[in-house]
Design an enzyme around this catalytic site. Structure first.
Site, mmCIF file in Angstrom:
data_model
loop_
_atom_site.group_PDB
_atom_site.id
_atom_site.type_symbol
_atom_site.label_atom_id
_atom_site.label_comp_id
_atom_site.label_asym_id
_atom_site.label_seq_id
_atom_site.Cartn_x
_atom_site.Cartn_y
_atom_site.Cartn_z
ATOM 1 N N ARG A 1 -16.864 -6.784 -6.754
ATOM 2 C CA ARG A 1 -16.377 -6.144 -6.957
ATOM 3 C C ARG A 1 -16.117 -6.456 -7.765
ATOM 4 N NH1 ARG A 1 -11.291 -4.624 -3.430
ATOM 5 N NH2 ARG A 1 -12.825 -4.396 -1.765
ATOM 6 N N ASP B 1 -25.417 -1.379 1.133
ATOM 7 C CA ASP B 1 -25.530 -0.277 0.647
ATOM 8 C C ASP B 1 -26.873 -0.212 -0.403
ATOM 9 O OD1 ASP B 1 -22.505 -0.171 0.872
ATOM 10 O OD2 ASP B 1 -22.061 -2.330 -0.478
ATOM 11 N N GLY C 1 -25.622 -5.386 -6.017
ATOM 12 C CA GLY C 1 -25.408 -5.970 -4.886
ATOM 13 C C GLY C 1 -24.235 -6.889 -5.521
ATOM 14 N N ASN D 1 -15.533 -3.608 2.441
ATOM 15 C CA ASN D 1 -16.091 -2.660 2.974
ATOM 16 C C ASN D 1 -16.643 -2.499 4.003
ATOM 17 O OD1 ASN D 1 -13.983 -0.859 1.646
ATOM 18 N ND2 ASN D 1 -14.784 -1.014 -0.246
ATOM 19 N N SER E 1 -20.134 -6.378 0.291
ATOM 20 C CA SER E 1 -19.208 -5.140 0.588
ATOM 21 C C SER E 1 -18.316 -6.140 1.571
ATOM 22 C CB SER E 1 -19.827 -4.127 0.492
ATOM 23 O OG SER E 1 -18.409 -3.209 0.449
ATOM 24 N N ASP F 1 -32.470 -3.907 -0.977
ATOM 25 C CA ASP F 1 -32.365 -2.685 -2.426
ATOM 26 C C ASP F 1 -32.119 -3.136 -3.767
ATOM 27 O OD1 ASP F 1 -29.676 -2.617 -2.399
ATOM 28 O OD2 ASP F 1 -29.779 -0.884 -3.029
ATOM 29 N N ASP G 1 -28.910 -5.701 4.062
ATOM 30 C CA ASP G 1 -28.240 -5.624 3.328
ATOM 31 C C ASP G 1 -27.827 -3.697 3.956
ATOM 32 O OD1 ASP G 1 -26.885 -5.513 0.774
ATOM 33 O OD2 ASP G 1 -27.640 -4.118 -0.130
HETATM 34 C C1 BG6 Z 1 -22.496 -4.416 -2.416
HETATM 35 C C2 BG6 Z 1 -22.623 -3.504 -3.781
HETATM 36 O O1 BG6 Z 1 -22.784 -3.920 -1.028
HETATM 37 O O2 BG6 Z 1 -21.260 -4.652 -2.065
HETATM 38 C C3 BG6 Z 1 -21.887 -3.156 -4.316
HETATM 39 O O3 BG6 Z 1 -24.056 -3.083 -3.885
HETATM 40 C C4 BG6 Z 1 -20.668 -3.418 -4.786
HETATM 41 O O4 BG6 Z 1 -22.301 -2.504 -5.739
HETATM 42 C C5 BG6 Z 1 -20.371 -4.470 -3.297
HETATM 43 O O5 BG6 Z 1 -20.094 -3.472 -5.572
HETATM 44 C C6 BG6 Z 1 -19.116 -4.709 -3.224
HETATM 45 O O6 BG6 Z 1 -18.599 -3.516 -2.473
HETATM 46 P P1 BG6 Z 1 -16.820 -3.748 -1.972
HETATM 47 O O7 BG6 Z 1 -16.976 -2.793 -1.502
HETATM 48 O O8 BG6 Z 1 -16.255 -5.246 -1.467
HETATM 49 O O9 BG6 Z 1 -16.142 -3.130 -3.166
HETATM 50 MG MG MG Z 2 -27.798 -2.937 -1.742
#
Ligand code: BG6
Ligand code: MG
Length: 217
Positions: A48, A10, A45, A117, A115, A169, A8
């Protein structure tokens, strides 16, 4: 015998979990919804829109789709500002060593992050080249705790799930790894990550060679 390790992002490789927390806290408190570390655990995890839904539900709010999209964009803009200045110095302790150990041991290395991102963050950290395959929100339809993201990563790496170690995590992330039939390393608090096969406080405390030796079934 293990032939792949799937991380993972984040909260495991870099402390973006902190930035997600700060951005959600700002949004939630702006809406009058109380927000603290304990509630934030439920968001780790979770993608969004799923996270936004949990915050809105906590506040008894039910805005329409357009307003939800605006709120999610606002959080993401804040988050992207927080991560804009990240560099390789923002890798968590032990993260680079774990990636290098995995490559050195000849394992395939995957990333499983919900994510959107994730690719940007890997670029900012300068570690894109360590991964054989990256699965992010664009490639899956069901988020963690569903095993889809880890199973997709294993499939794209060409490795059977039982030959994979997953590293997470988030409680839902550990659940996803276990549902995928993989061995789970939890990074963080053992009471929160109780389903993991082994829990380490950070990747700094993770000994890949020992895990490969001791956790093989
Ligand atoms: C996960 C995080 O990896 O990604 C979450 O643990 C987050 O907290 C999720 O909301 C989505 O991320 P993003 O960057 O697409 O908003
Ligand atoms: Mg994580």
């Amino acid at each position: 015998m293990f032939t792949a390790i799937i991380f993972d992002l984040d909260g495991v490789i870099t402390d973006t979990a902190r930035y997600h927390y700060l951005a959600w806290k700002r949004l939630a408190e702006g809406l009058g919804v109380p927000f603290d570390e304990a509630f934030n655990e439920q968001l780790k995890g979770v993608d969004r829109m799923g996270s936004l839904d949990l915050i809105l539900r906590r506040g008894g709010l039910d805005p329409d789709a357009a307003e939800r999209a605006r709120l999610a964009d606002q959080k993401n803009d804040d988050y992207r500002q927080l991560v804009a200045t990240m560099t390789r110095a923002d890798l968590l302790p032990g993260a680079l060593r774990a990636l290098e150990a995995a490559r050195g041991a000849g394992l395939k290395v995957g990333l499983a992050s919900v994510s959107k991102n994730a690719g940007t963050i890997l670029e900012r950290l300068g570690i894109t080249g360590y991964f054989d395959y990256v699965v992010d929100a664009n490639l899956i339809t069901r988020g963690k705790p569903d095993p889809e993201i880890f199973l997709t990563a294993a499939e794209r790496l060409g490795v059977a799930p039982k030959a994979c170690i997953g590293v997470e995590d988030a409680a839902v992330g550990v659940q996803a790894i276990k549902s995928a039939g993989m061995v789970a390393i939890g990074v963080g608090d053992p009471t929160i990550l109780a389903l993991a096969d082994r829990v380490v406080p950070t990747l700094f405390d993770f000994d890949l060679a020992a895990a490969l030796r001791d956790l093989a079934v």
